[in-house]
Design an enzyme around this catalytic site. Structure first.
Site, PDB file in Angstrom:
ATOM      1  N   ASP A  67       0.820  -1.211   0.000  1.00 39.65           N
ATOM      2  CA  ASP A  67       0.000   0.000   0.000  1.00 39.65           C
ATOM      3  C   ASP A  67       0.854   1.260   0.000  1.00 39.65           C
ATOM      4  OD1 ASP A  67       0.966  -0.439   2.574  1.00 39.65           O
ATOM      5  OD2 ASP A  67      -0.995  -0.908   3.425  1.00 39.65           O
ATOM      6  N   ASN A 136      -7.169  -3.435  14.457  1.00 39.16           N
ATOM      7  CA  ASN A 136      -8.584  -3.661  14.101  1.00 39.16           C
ATOM      8  C   ASN A 136      -8.749  -4.827  13.133  1.00 39.16           C
ATOM      9  OD1 ASN A 136      -7.611  -2.626  11.720  1.00 39.16           O
ATOM     10  ND2 ASN A 136      -9.018  -0.890  11.600  1.00 39.16           N
ATOM     11  N   HIS A 138      -7.125  -5.244  10.269  1.00 40.99           N
ATOM     12  CA  HIS A 138      -6.891  -4.985   8.839  1.00 40.99           C
ATOM     13  C   HIS A 138      -5.617  -5.666   8.352  1.00 40.99           C
ATOM     14  CE1 HIS A 138      -4.561  -0.907   9.556  1.00 40.99           C
ATOM     15  NE2 HIS A 138      -3.747  -1.926   9.618  1.00 40.99           N
ATOM     16  N   GLU A 143      -9.615  -2.275   5.511  1.00 38.26           N
ATOM     17  CA  GLU A 143     -10.221  -2.043   6.816  1.00 38.26           C
ATOM     18  C   GLU A 143     -11.425  -2.978   6.996  1.00 38.26           C
ATOM     19  OE1 GLU A 143      -8.503  -0.408   8.766  1.00 38.26           O
ATOM     20  OE2 GLU A 143      -8.028   1.631   8.150  1.00 38.26           O
TER      21      GLU A 143
HETATM   22  P1  PGA Z   1       2.469  -2.005  12.576  1.00 33.65           P
HETATM   23  O1  PGA Z   1       1.283  -1.940  11.531  1.00 33.65           O
HETATM   24  O2  PGA Z   1       3.449  -3.003  12.028  1.00 33.65           O
HETATM   25  O3  PGA Z   1       3.063  -0.624  12.600  1.00 33.65           O
HETATM   26  O4  PGA Z   1       1.901  -2.429  13.884  1.00 33.65           O
HETATM   27  C1  PGA Z   1       0.736  -3.128  11.046  1.00 33.65           C
HETATM   28  C2  PGA Z   1      -0.510  -2.839  10.238  1.00 33.65           C
HETATM   29  O5  PGA Z   1      -1.232  -1.874  10.545  1.00 33.65           O
HETATM   30  O6  PGA Z   1      -0.765  -3.581   9.283  1.00 33.65           O
END
Ligand code: PGA
Length: 254
Positions: A67, A136, A138, A143
């Site tokens: 992304d 959450n 995702h 999302e």
């Molecule tokens: P993080 O993010 O590695 O910074 O915890 C992971 C994500 O949101 O996919």
């Protein structure tokens, strides 16, 4: 889904790096899906070490990131292109033209999304996709509510995700509202997937993804339907799992 629960965060990073290295040695033109965020940093550090000390060769490797924020140029300190250049690409012998991220500055975002899918297909598809998970549930910026068949598209970030990511920006106002993300359907086409998670703040999402029902409410739960997913977790991230899982891989995943 194969689940590995290691004592320490450092170990999960090394395990993921070893899986990537195994693939690259077996298939020098491997197509690898990469992720940004705090979670994969240790894996990238280990890959850099393997390159510098053991000669792990990335000269023919092709990468696709999950992304990119909409509206941040590659030079912006919080763009994912900048993150990848800084934390991995500039420290290994990968060719810049073999590294791909969605174009968050494209005037026609829908066209950029289609072009990204085409490029993945033209390169033969993703051999191994590295994934983090949001608190959450995702995966990438898919999302909760994202359709399991979704493709690369512009996604509106939830306030939870914006606030989780605001630690990297000077203020919440600066956190982009939109991102281009591979879809769940895009991710599910990868030949193999590593899901990496560490920390207590991920425990609930990990439990829902690994042991909960497959539901759009937890996008990562779709991974239960994939034939080759290895979840590599530290003890804190595994804290809400009910099953008993080994601390080391039981079979090679790539
Ligand atoms: P993080 O993010 O590695 O910074 O915890 C992971 C994500 O949101 O996919």
């Amino acid at each position: 889904m194969e689940v590995i629960v290691s004592q320490a965060k450092a170990r999960i990073s090394v395990l993921a790096a070893q899986m990537i290295a195994t693939l690259v040695k077996r298939k020098p033109r491997a197509v690898i899906g990469l992720a940004t965020g705090s979670t994969p940093l240790g894996t990238y550090r280990e890959l850099i070490r393997m390159h510098k000390e053991e000669g792990l060769d990335f000269s023919r490797v092709v990468t696709f990131n999950l992304d990119e924020y909409v509206g941040l140029p590659p030079t912006h300190g919080q763009s994912y292109r900048h993150f990848m250049d800084t934390n991995l690409f500039s420290q290994i012998n990968i060719r810049t033209e073999n590294t791909h991220l969605p174009d968050g500055m494209a005037p026609d975002a829908a066209q950029a999304c289609r072009a990204y899918e085409d490029r993945i297909r033209d390169c033969g598809g993703i051999d191994l996709q590295l994934l983090g998970i949001g608190a959450n549930g995702h995966i990438a910026f898919n999302e909760p509510g994202s359709p399991p068949g979704s493709r690369t598209r512009v996604e509106t970030l939830t306030e939870k995700t914006r606030s989780d990511n605001s630690r990297f920006f000077r203020s919440m106002h600066e956190v982009p509202r939109y991102a281009i993300t591979m879809g769940i359907g895009t991710i599910m086409e990868a030949h193999s997937i590593i899901l990496l998670a560490s920390g207590r703040q991920k425990a609930e999402a990990v439990a829902a993804a690994v042991e909960g029902p497959v539901t759009a409410g937890c996008p990562a739960s779709a991974l239960q339907l994939h034939a080759s997913v290895t979840a590599i977790l530290d003890r804190a991230a595994a804290g809400k799992l009910k099953g008993a899982y080994p601390s080391e891989p039981q079979k090679p995943i790539v």
